[in-house]
Each structure stands twice: as structure tokens, then as C-alpha cells.
Design a protein around this motif. Structure first.
Motif, PDB file in Angstrom:
ATOM      1  N   TYR A 249     -68.915 -31.626  -1.847  1.00  0.00           N
ATOM      2  CA  TYR A 249     -68.892 -30.593  -0.813  1.00  0.00           C
ATOM      3  C   TYR A 249     -68.856 -29.181  -1.396  1.00  0.00           C
ATOM      4  N   GLY A 250     -69.090 -29.065  -2.665  1.00  0.00           N
ATOM      5  CA  GLY A 250     -69.142 -27.743  -3.281  1.00  0.00           C
ATOM      6  C   GLY A 250     -67.771 -27.228  -3.666  1.00  0.00           C
ATOM      7  N   GLU A 251     -67.700 -25.936  -3.895  1.00  0.00           N
ATOM      8  CA  GLU A 251     -66.477 -25.304  -4.389  1.00  0.00           C
ATOM      9  C   GLU A 251     -65.419 -25.183  -3.291  1.00  0.00           C
ATOM     10  N   LEU A 252     -64.157 -25.288  -3.709  1.00  0.00           N
ATOM     11  CA  LEU A 252     -63.047 -25.020  -2.790  1.00  0.00           C
ATOM     12  C   LEU A 252     -62.956 -23.517  -2.570  1.00  0.00           C
ATOM     13  N   PHE A 270     -58.419 -27.315   4.308  1.00  0.00           N
ATOM     14  CA  PHE A 270     -59.165 -26.990   3.097  1.00  0.00           C
ATOM     15  C   PHE A 270     -60.597 -26.649   3.488  1.00  0.00           C
ATOM     16  N   LEU A 271     -61.050 -25.490   3.065  1.00  0.00           N
ATOM     17  CA  LEU A 271     -62.413 -25.052   3.364  1.00  0.00           C
ATOM     18  C   LEU A 271     -63.250 -25.124   2.087  1.00  0.00           C
ATOM     19  N   PHE A 272     -64.267 -25.982   2.109  1.00  0.00           N
ATOM     20  CA  PHE A 272     -65.191 -26.107   1.000  1.00  0.00           C
ATOM     21  C   PHE A 272     -66.509 -25.438   1.365  1.00  0.00           C
ATOM     22  N   ASP A 273     -67.406 -25.347   0.395  1.00  0.00           N
ATOM     23  CA  ASP A 273     -68.705 -24.715   0.652  1.00  0.00           C
ATOM     24  C   ASP A 273     -69.464 -25.396   1.778  1.00  0.00           C
ATOM     25  N   LYS A 274     -69.256 -26.729   1.918  1.00  0.00           N
ATOM     26  CA  LYS A 274     -70.090 -27.469   2.873  1.00  0.00           C
ATOM     27  C   LYS A 274     -69.310 -28.200   3.954  1.00  0.00           C
ATOM     28  N   THR A 275     -68.000 -28.150   3.898  1.00  0.00           N
ATOM     29  CA  THR A 275     -67.238 -28.848   4.941  1.00  0.00           C
ATOM     30  C   THR A 275     -65.846 -28.267   5.087  1.00  0.00           C
ATOM     31  N   LEU A 276     -65.237 -28.525   6.239  1.00  0.00           N
ATOM     32  CA  LEU A 276     -63.854 -28.138   6.520  1.00  0.00           C
ATOM     33  C   LEU A 276     -63.039 -29.419   6.643  1.00  0.00           C
ATOM     34  N   ILE A 287     -52.519 -36.526   4.397  1.00  0.00           N
ATOM     35  CA  ILE A 287     -53.061 -37.586   5.246  1.00  0.00           C
ATOM     36  C   ILE A 287     -54.302 -37.046   5.951  1.00  0.00           C
ATOM     37  N   TYR A 288     -55.422 -37.718   5.749  1.00  0.00           N
ATOM     38  CA  TYR A 288     -56.683 -37.270   6.360  1.00  0.00           C
ATOM     39  C   TYR A 288     -56.598 -37.337   7.878  1.00  0.00           C
ATOM     40  N   LYS A 289     -57.034 -36.250   8.544  1.00  0.00           N
ATOM     41  CA  LYS A 289     -57.063 -36.199   9.997  1.00  0.00           C
ATOM     42  C   LYS A 289     -58.492 -36.042  10.530  1.00  0.00           C
ATOM     43  N   SER A 290     -59.234 -35.096   9.955  1.00  0.00           N
ATOM     44  CA  SER A 290     -60.581 -34.847  10.452  1.00  0.00           C
ATOM     45  C   SER A 290     -61.343 -33.988   9.452  1.00  0.00           C
ATOM     46  N   HIS A 291     -62.644 -33.974   9.578  1.00  0.00           N
ATOM     47  CA  HIS A 291     -63.467 -33.042   8.795  1.00  0.00           C
ATOM     48  C   HIS A 291     -64.696 -32.683   9.609  1.00  0.00           C
ATOM     49  N   ILE A 292     -65.184 -31.471   9.413  1.00  0.00           N
ATOM     50  CA  ILE A 292     -66.348 -30.971  10.143  1.00  0.00           C
ATOM     51  C   ILE A 292     -67.307 -30.338   9.140  1.00  0.00           C
ATOM     52  N   PRO A 293     -68.553 -30.792   9.052  1.00  0.00           N
ATOM     53  CA  PRO A 293     -69.519 -30.139   8.164  1.00  0.00           C
ATOM     54  C   PRO A 293     -69.722 -28.685   8.583  1.00  0.00           C
ATOM     55  N   ILE A 342     -70.749 -20.943   7.952  1.00  0.00           N
ATOM     56  CA  ILE A 342     -71.564 -21.411   9.085  1.00  0.00           C
ATOM     57  C   ILE A 342     -72.984 -20.869   8.950  1.00  0.00           C
ATOM     58  N   LEU A 343     -73.092 -19.577   8.637  1.00  0.00           N
ATOM     59  CA  LEU A 343     -74.401 -18.953   8.486  1.00  0.00           C
ATOM     60  C   LEU A 343     -75.171 -19.523   7.290  1.00  0.00           C
ATOM     61  N   GLU A 344     -74.473 -19.750   6.185  1.00  0.00           N
ATOM     62  CA  GLU A 344     -75.141 -20.240   4.980  1.00  0.00           C
ATOM     63  C   GLU A 344     -75.593 -21.693   5.116  1.00  0.00           C
ATOM     64  N   ASN A 345     -74.878 -22.476   5.931  1.00  0.00           N
ATOM     65  CA  ASN A 345     -75.203 -23.899   6.066  1.00  0.00           C
ATOM     66  C   ASN A 345     -76.025 -24.216   7.302  1.00  0.00           C
ATOM     67  N   HIS A 346     -76.286 -23.217   8.134  1.00  0.00           N
ATOM     68  CA  HIS A 346     -77.018 -23.466   9.374  1.00  0.00           C
ATOM     69  C   HIS A 346     -78.438 -23.932   9.074  1.00  0.00           C
ATOM     70  N   HIS A 347     -78.887 -24.925   9.857  1.00  0.00           N
ATOM     71  CA  HIS A 347     -80.216 -25.502   9.600  1.00  0.00           C
ATOM     72  C   HIS A 347     -81.333 -24.507   9.869  1.00  0.00           C
ATOM     73  N   ALA A 348     -81.122 -23.616  10.826  1.00  0.00           N
ATOM     74  CA  ALA A 348     -82.153 -22.626  11.140  1.00  0.00           C
ATOM     75  C   ALA A 348     -82.151 -21.510  10.098  1.00  0.00           C
ATOM     76  N   ILE A 349     -83.287 -20.868   9.921  1.00  0.00           N
ATOM     77  CA  ILE A 349     -83.396 -19.747   8.990  1.00  0.00           C
ATOM     78  C   ILE A 349     -82.922 -18.480   9.707  1.00  0.00           C
TER      79      ILE A 349
END
Length: 400
Positions: A249-252, A270-276, A287-293, A342-349
Motif C-alpha cells: 500500500y505504499g509509504e506510511l 493509519f494512512l498509507f499512500d493507497k489505503t486507509l 485489532i483490524y476493523k476496516s480499510h478503505i482504498p 484521494i486526488l492522487e489515487n482517483h481513477h479519473a484524470i
């Protein structure tokens, strides 16, 4: 560091109350000519040379007075892994400082020639990255040695033979201090340069930019190195996680603890380059609860509470994680970086200007970087191993 009371400090080790070169009774002008008293610019140049001479001498005392004694001892005093962790690549640092000192001493107190010395050797300073990254291990290794009576006695005997007032730890810190000081010394040259235009002044500015880039790059690599270690630590403490290795998921980027609405315990986020990643702390574990790309992340800022914000998957907007920061500053930093990812990972250009406009609304201004591009310096260093970096001749208007 502020210059304030002269240019002397504990790191430079120059003699208080007098300037190098003044001890023989005759001071030198900044361009080598005799004069009754050196100008301030001349003193700055002399200080750079003299402090580098003291620094090289200190490095030599470490290499010969400690490392050499350990290697030459009939019976091993320290284990090989202790020696490696303790001294890192200090021998390479000493070799670079010795060569730089020879170059500086041949400049005849010409501030422009001094500046060129740093420009021509810019890539060689990359070896400091390795030393700075190893420094926490060096501190840990030294602490381990001091817990051993035999090793502690050996190191104290080395200190006494060298007649050092300070222990080894103070000398091992000097390279970290020195590499982050060069650009400040060069800034003093520019500040008191007589003609703030023309080719000579441009060379001085280029040297400042070069060494500022070096300091920026080393700080950045040190930060990434620390984050990578922390990322591995989080992975080892994470329970209930069935996803891939966190390094995918990239850098912390950020980590923090927030109060969460309608739940009893705080949430460690924890916020990573590609997921929260959202977890609950249990003792030393998470204890893992949830993650959102980040590509699917939705941020909702509360209008009722200045410290609250909500996070959700854009396809499951009703399943929100309502978090409360401890301060407005913490919320501002988190929401800024969440928007950025969000902007860097958004599928749209998304046009660059649109991204900048959105982020500028946060009034979040990163530190000003030097005129030269750190990205350019980063690429020039990353294309080859640190140990294989060689000096390239300066292609500018003047030659050292």
C-alpha cells in the motif's frame, strides 16, 4: 543555527574569541591578500575551512583511535555486528571530508572557489544518507556496549588516550550535525557577498541550492527509512488482517488515535499512500476493523464540530467512520493529506491546476524547497549504489 555570537559552536570546535588565520598575527582578506583585519566575508570563508579541518580531525580520531584499536586488538572486544552498527560507513565519511578539506585549503580564501568545491562534489555527499539512516542503530549499539563492563572500559580507555573531553557518542553524532550545516555556512557567504549579481554570485547560489538539496534529501530518506521500519512493526502487531502485506500500500503517511462516534474505544488510524487502515488498540497490538482504498475514499467534514470529520467508501456512504481529532491542527493535517491521496489515487484524470486549487483551500503550505529540484538530485543518486557514487566535474562557468 543562528550565527549571533560569532560563527563558533560546539560542532565546529573553533577556538572562541579568535579567528583562524589571525593567530600568526596577520589576517587574510577573502581573496588571499594581506590586510590589517579580515572582512566578515573573509571570516566566514575561514570558518568554513577551519571547521572542516576540525571536523576531519575528529573523524580521524574515531577511525584511528576507536575503530582501528578495535580491529587491531589481540582479542575481539566487540562483536563484528556491533562494530558495523556502531560505526556504519564512518571511514567513507572521513575520506570524503579529508578530500573536501584539501580542496577548500587550495581555494586561497576565495568564496567562489569554496562554493565550487561543494557543487563539484554534490553527488558524493549521498554517503551521508547511509550514515544518517544507520545512526539510530549506532546509538543502540553504543548503549549495549556501555552495559558491558569490558566493552565500556575499553571505550573509556580509548577516550582517555585520545584526550577527548566528550565520549564516543558525541563524536558519532558529528557527521549528522555537519551535513545539515553546510548550506547554512554557504548562506552566510551569499548574505555578505559584495555583488549580488553576475556569474560569481550565481555560483554561490548554486552551491547553496546543492547543499540544501542534500540536506532535504537526507532528511527525506531518513523519514522514509523510519516510516518503513514503523510499517513493518505495524504489520507484526496487526491482528485479524487477511489482506496483503502492508508494504503493497505504499509509504506510511500518517498515524494517529481518534475518538470515534458510537464506539467505546478509540480508533488507531493509519494512512498509507493507497489505503486507509482503521484498527482498535489492544495492549501492544492492533485489532483490524476496516480499510478503505484511497481511490474509493470519501471525506466528509463536519459543519457542527470543528474537530470532527467522517470517512467512508463512496459506494457505502452510510457506513461512515466518524472521527474526532484532538486539535484543529491535527484535523487540518489529516484532512489535507486525505484529500491529496484521494486526488492522487482517483481513477479519473484530474487537471493539476484543479488539484492545486483544492489543496490550497486548506491553507496548507509545505516548506519552501530550494531552487534546484530535489527530484533531480534524488534521481541522480538513486540510479547507482551509494558506495559506487563518484565525483563528476562541474560543468559550470568556473573550475575549481
Amino acid at each position: 543555527e543562528p550565527w549571533g555570537e560569532g560563527l563558533h559552536n560546539s560542532n565546529n570546535n573553533a577556538s572562541p574569541g579568535e579567528w583562524p588565520g589571525a593567530r600568526s598575527g596577520q589576517a587574510l582578506a577573502p581573496f588571499g591578500g594581506p590586510t590589517s583585519e579580515p572582512s566578515y566575508l573573509g571570516r566566514v570563508v575561514l570558518e568554513i575551512v577551519e571547521s572542516e579541518r576540525t571536523y576531519a580531525r575528529d573523524l580521524r580520531s574515531i577511525v584511528e583511535g576507536y575503530l582501528g584499536k578495535i580491529i587491531d586488538a589481540e582479542e575481539p572486544v566487540l562483536r563484528p555486528e556491533q562494530v558495523s552498527a556502531l560505526f556504519g560507513n564512518i571511514e567513507d565519511i572521513y575520506e570524503l571530508s579529508s578530500t573536501l578539506l584539501q580542496n577548500l585549503e587550495s581555494c586561497a580564501n576565495d568564496p567562489v572557489a569554496v562554493a565550487i568545491c561543494f557543487v563539484t562534489r554534490s553527488q558524493e555527499f549521498a554517503i551521508y544518507t547511509q550514515y544518517c539512516n544507520n545512526y539510530p542503530s549506532s546509538v543502540a549499539a553504543l548503549a549495549e556496549c556501555m552495559r558491558s563492563k569490558v566493552q565500556a572500559r575499553f571505550l573509556r580507555e580509548c577516550q582517555e588516550q585520545l584526550r577527548h573531553a566528550l565520549p564516543l557518542g558525541a563524536y558519532l553524532l558529528k557527521p549528522v550535525q555537519r551535513i545539515l550545516k553546510y548550506h547554512l555556512l554557504l548562506q552566510e557567504i551569499a548574505k555578505h557577498f559584495e555583488h549580488k549579481s553576475g556569474e560569481d554570485y550565481e555560483v554561490v547560489l548554486e552551491a547553496i541550492d546543492t547543499m540544501t538539496c542534500v540536506a532535504w534529501y537526507i532528511n527525506d530518506m531518513k523519514r522514509k527509512h523510519e516510516h518503513a521500519i514503523r510499517q513493518q512493526e505495524i504489520q507484526s502487531l496487526l491482528l485479524g488482517w487477511k489482506g496483503p502485506d502492508l508494504t503493497s500500500y505504499g509509504e506510511l503517511v500518517l498515524e494517529g488515535t481518534f475518538r470515534a462516534q458510537r464506539v467505546r474505544h478509540e480508533r488507531a488510524v493509519f494512512l498509507f499512500d493507497k489505503t486507509l487502515l482503521i484498527t482498535k488498540r489492544r495492549g501492544d497490538h492492533y485489532i483490524y476493523k476496516s480499510h478503505i482504498p484511497c481511490s474509493s475514499l470519501m471525506l466528509i467534514e463536519s459543519t457542527r464540530d470543528s474537530l470532527c470529520f467522517s470517512l467512508a467508501h463512496y459506494k457505502h456512504g452510510k457506513q461512515q467512520h466518524n472521527l474526532q481529532a484532538k486539535s484543529a491542527e491535527e484535523k487540518r493535517i489529516w484532512t489535507h493529506h486525505i484529500k491529496r491521496l484521494i486526488l492522487e489515487n482517483h481513477h479519473a484524470i484530474i487537471p493539476q491546476k484543479a488539484k492545486e486549487a483544492i489543496l490550497e483551500m486548506d491553507l496548507f503550505y509545505p516548506p519552501r524547497l530550494p531552487r534546484c529540484s530535489p527530484e533531480r538530485l534524488k534521481k541522480s543518486w538513486s540510479c547507482q549504489p551509494l558506495g559506487d557514487i563518484v565525483s563528476k566535474p562541474h560543468q559550470g562557468r568556473r573550475q575549481s
